[in-house]
Design a protein around this motif. Sequence first.
Motif, PDB file in Angstrom:
ATOM      1  N   LYS A 179       0.835  -1.204   0.000  1.00 19.37           N
ATOM      2  CA  LYS A 179       0.000   0.000   0.000  1.00 19.37           C
ATOM      3  C   LYS A 179       0.870   1.255   0.000  1.00 19.37           C
ATOM      4  CE  LYS A 179      -4.021  -2.041   2.326  1.00 19.37           C
ATOM      5  NZ  LYS A 179      -4.889  -1.996   3.536  1.00 19.37           N
ATOM      6  N   ASP A 180       0.698   2.088  -1.003  1.00 15.43           N
ATOM      7  CA  ASP A 180       1.442   3.343  -1.085  1.00 15.43           C
ATOM      8  C   ASP A 180       1.185   4.193   0.153  1.00 15.43           C
ATOM      9  OD1 ASP A 180       2.329   2.580  -3.545  1.00 15.43           O
ATOM     10  OD2 ASP A 180       0.915   3.809  -4.687  1.00 15.43           O
ATOM     11  N   LEU A 215      15.312   0.146   9.763  1.00 14.53           N
ATOM     12  CA  LEU A 215      15.840  -1.198   9.544  1.00 14.53           C
ATOM     13  C   LEU A 215      14.754  -1.982   8.820  1.00 14.53           C
ATOM     14  CD1 LEU A 215      17.494  -1.791  13.045  1.00 14.53           C
ATOM     15  CD2 LEU A 215      18.457  -0.705  11.015  1.00 14.53           C
ATOM     16  N   HIS A 216      14.956  -2.182   7.521  1.00 13.38           N
ATOM     17  CA  HIS A 216      13.916  -2.808   6.693  1.00 13.38           C
ATOM     18  C   HIS A 216      14.141  -4.316   6.647  1.00 13.38           C
ATOM     19  CE1 HIS A 216      10.908  -3.616   3.822  1.00 13.38           C
ATOM     20  NE2 HIS A 216      11.667  -3.600   2.739  1.00 13.38           N
ATOM     21  N   GLU A 242       6.615  -8.603  -8.216  1.00 13.66           N
ATOM     22  CA  GLU A 242       6.118  -7.226  -8.306  1.00 13.66           C
ATOM     23  C   GLU A 242       5.705  -6.675  -6.942  1.00 13.66           C
ATOM     24  OE1 GLU A 242       3.155  -7.132 -11.377  1.00 13.66           O
ATOM     25  OE2 GLU A 242       4.592  -7.598 -12.972  1.00 13.66           O
ATOM     26  N   PRO A 243       4.962  -7.446  -6.118  1.00 16.22           N
ATOM     27  CA  PRO A 243       4.656  -6.958  -4.771  1.00 16.22           C
ATOM     28  C   PRO A 243       5.906  -6.739  -3.915  1.00 16.22           C
ATOM     29  CG  PRO A 243       3.156  -8.728  -5.365  1.00 16.22           C
ATOM     30  CD  PRO A 243       4.219  -8.689  -6.430  1.00 16.22           C
ATOM     31  N   ALA A 244       6.907  -7.623  -4.038  1.00 20.04           N
ATOM     32  CA  ALA A 244       8.134  -7.472  -3.249  1.00 20.04           C
ATOM     33  C   ALA A 244       8.875  -6.191  -3.624  1.00 20.04           C
ATOM     34  CB  ALA A 244       9.045  -8.679  -3.452  1.00 20.04           C
ATOM     35  N   LEU A 245       8.979  -5.928  -4.920  1.00 19.27           N
ATOM     36  CA  LEU A 245       9.648  -4.707  -5.380  1.00 19.27           C
ATOM     37  C   LEU A 245       8.873  -3.463  -4.957  1.00 19.27           C
ATOM     38  CD1 LEU A 245      10.658  -5.882  -8.969  1.00 19.27           C
ATOM     39  CD2 LEU A 245      12.209  -5.420  -7.066  1.00 19.27           C
ATOM     40  N   ILE A 261      10.181  -0.310  -2.397  1.00 26.00           N
ATOM     41  CA  ILE A 261      10.098   1.092  -2.831  1.00 26.00           C
ATOM     42  C   ILE A 261       9.174   1.890  -1.915  1.00 26.00           C
ATOM     43  CG2 ILE A 261       9.396   2.636  -4.702  1.00 26.00           C
ATOM     44  CD1 ILE A 261      12.067   1.016  -5.052  1.00 26.00           C
ATOM     45  N   ASN A 262       8.075   1.292  -1.469  1.00 24.47           N
ATOM     46  CA  ASN A 262       7.165   1.997  -0.555  1.00 24.47           C
ATOM     47  C   ASN A 262       7.873   2.415   0.731  1.00 24.47           C
ATOM     48  OD1 ASN A 262       4.934   1.980  -2.203  1.00 24.47           O
ATOM     49  ND2 ASN A 262       4.032   0.130  -1.309  1.00 24.47           N
ATOM     50  N   VAL A 263       8.699   1.524   1.271  1.00 25.53           N
ATOM     51  CA  VAL A 263       9.439   1.852   2.489  1.00 25.53           C
ATOM     52  C   VAL A 263      10.437   2.977   2.215  1.00 25.53           C
ATOM     53  CG1 VAL A 263      11.100   0.999   4.192  1.00 25.53           C
ATOM     54  CG2 VAL A 263       9.170  -0.436   3.515  1.00 25.53           C
ATOM     55  N   LEU A 264      11.159   2.879   1.112  1.00 26.72           N
ATOM     56  CA  LEU A 264      12.161   3.903   0.798  1.00 26.72           C
ATOM     57  C   LEU A 264      11.529   5.245   0.442  1.00 26.72           C
ATOM     58  CD1 LEU A 264      14.732   1.745  -1.195  1.00 26.72           C
ATOM     59  CD2 LEU A 264      14.979   2.659   1.125  1.00 26.72           C
ATOM     60  N   GLN A 265      10.359   5.209  -0.185  1.00 28.57           N
ATOM     61  CA  GLN A 265       9.653   6.464  -0.466  1.00 28.57           C
ATOM     62  C   GLN A 265       9.244   7.153   0.837  1.00 28.57           C
ATOM     63  OE1 GLN A 265       6.581   5.096  -3.172  1.00 28.57           O
ATOM     64  NE2 GLN A 265       7.604   6.053  -4.936  1.00 28.57           N
TER      65      GLN A 265
END
Length: 352
Positions: A77-78, A92-93, A118-121, A125-129
């Motif tokens: 979820k964005d 810490l991801h 696709e969900p993993a990628l 990215i959601n965490v880094l955003q």
Amino acid sequence: MEMDAPCSELAGSGARPILVCVTGATGYIASWLVGSLIRRGYDVHATTRDAGKASWLVSALGGYKSRVKIFEADLNKDGSFDEAVKNCQFVLHVAASMQFDISAQENIEEQVKTRILEPALRGAINVLQACARAGSVKRVVFTSSISTITGKDDAGDWRSIIDESSSESITRVWKMKPKGWVYVISKLLTEEKAFQFAKEKGIDLVSIIPPTVAGPFLTPSLPASLRVLLSPITGDPQFYPILASVNSRLGSIPLVHIEDICNAHIFLMEQAEAEGRYICSAGSCSIPELTDLLSSNYPTFSSKIFDENCCKTRYPVVSSKKLTDLGFKFKYGASDIIQQSVACSVEDGFLR
């Protein structure tokens, strides 16, 4: 199992505690990591998909539970991690899917891409955003996996030393589809994408590469990595092939104690000069060496059921030199890890 008493100085004594976000906080590594951070004086924002299922974690933290705040966050979820990361200096991801294989009979590669990769990628990215938006995050530590590493070179010959540059080939994994290949591809792609995105956004990111993690656990059920390690005893048809696959890819089973892997996460978080990838392995066992250690700690199991000539050849060294050269010290060796893993599994009732 409840967390131990304080074992180190409080971070920033006399000052406001530093805030750290830990994703996937109900997993094996992350749950122990939350406790390790709190005992060192950090405050923690812990994320989980279902806060209602995290009550055991809060209970396990005992007198430290006031220092952790649970956030619901979904990798798919964005914006889901924005609140959890807000005001944090470190992230810490650790959160990741532990899906090793897929049961699809048709269009398997397409289903793996759409249902897992696709969900993993998107999750990474959601965490880094969220980190980019927060503006407060000094560093992200990404938990990778030894599954991204191989002991063989491009010609198929064994390396003498396995280090952070010994990356598995995505093309080869797609083609050969070894046991656990879905997890391997997922970890390879998400780590690659995380570094690419972090560079684009100016985020300081380092990754830690754990091997088989074992020892005590806080989780309500036995973690998958312990099930893999103990599979010679249990004969588990799901997990023993994963152990054998690790051995065939690396020539041995590299190990690390749960306390050491969590201390290494925090060490890399704190060390300003840390950069790139870091293998965190305390030592390795061949399958015969592993079964001998298991049988010495669990006498009802006989290692004689395994071929004595199996994997007796000299195997490559899985090197953590980059990590130890930075100043990190391991507390536990392979025999300690096996002994504690068996003891905790007996205490839990997993082993008789």
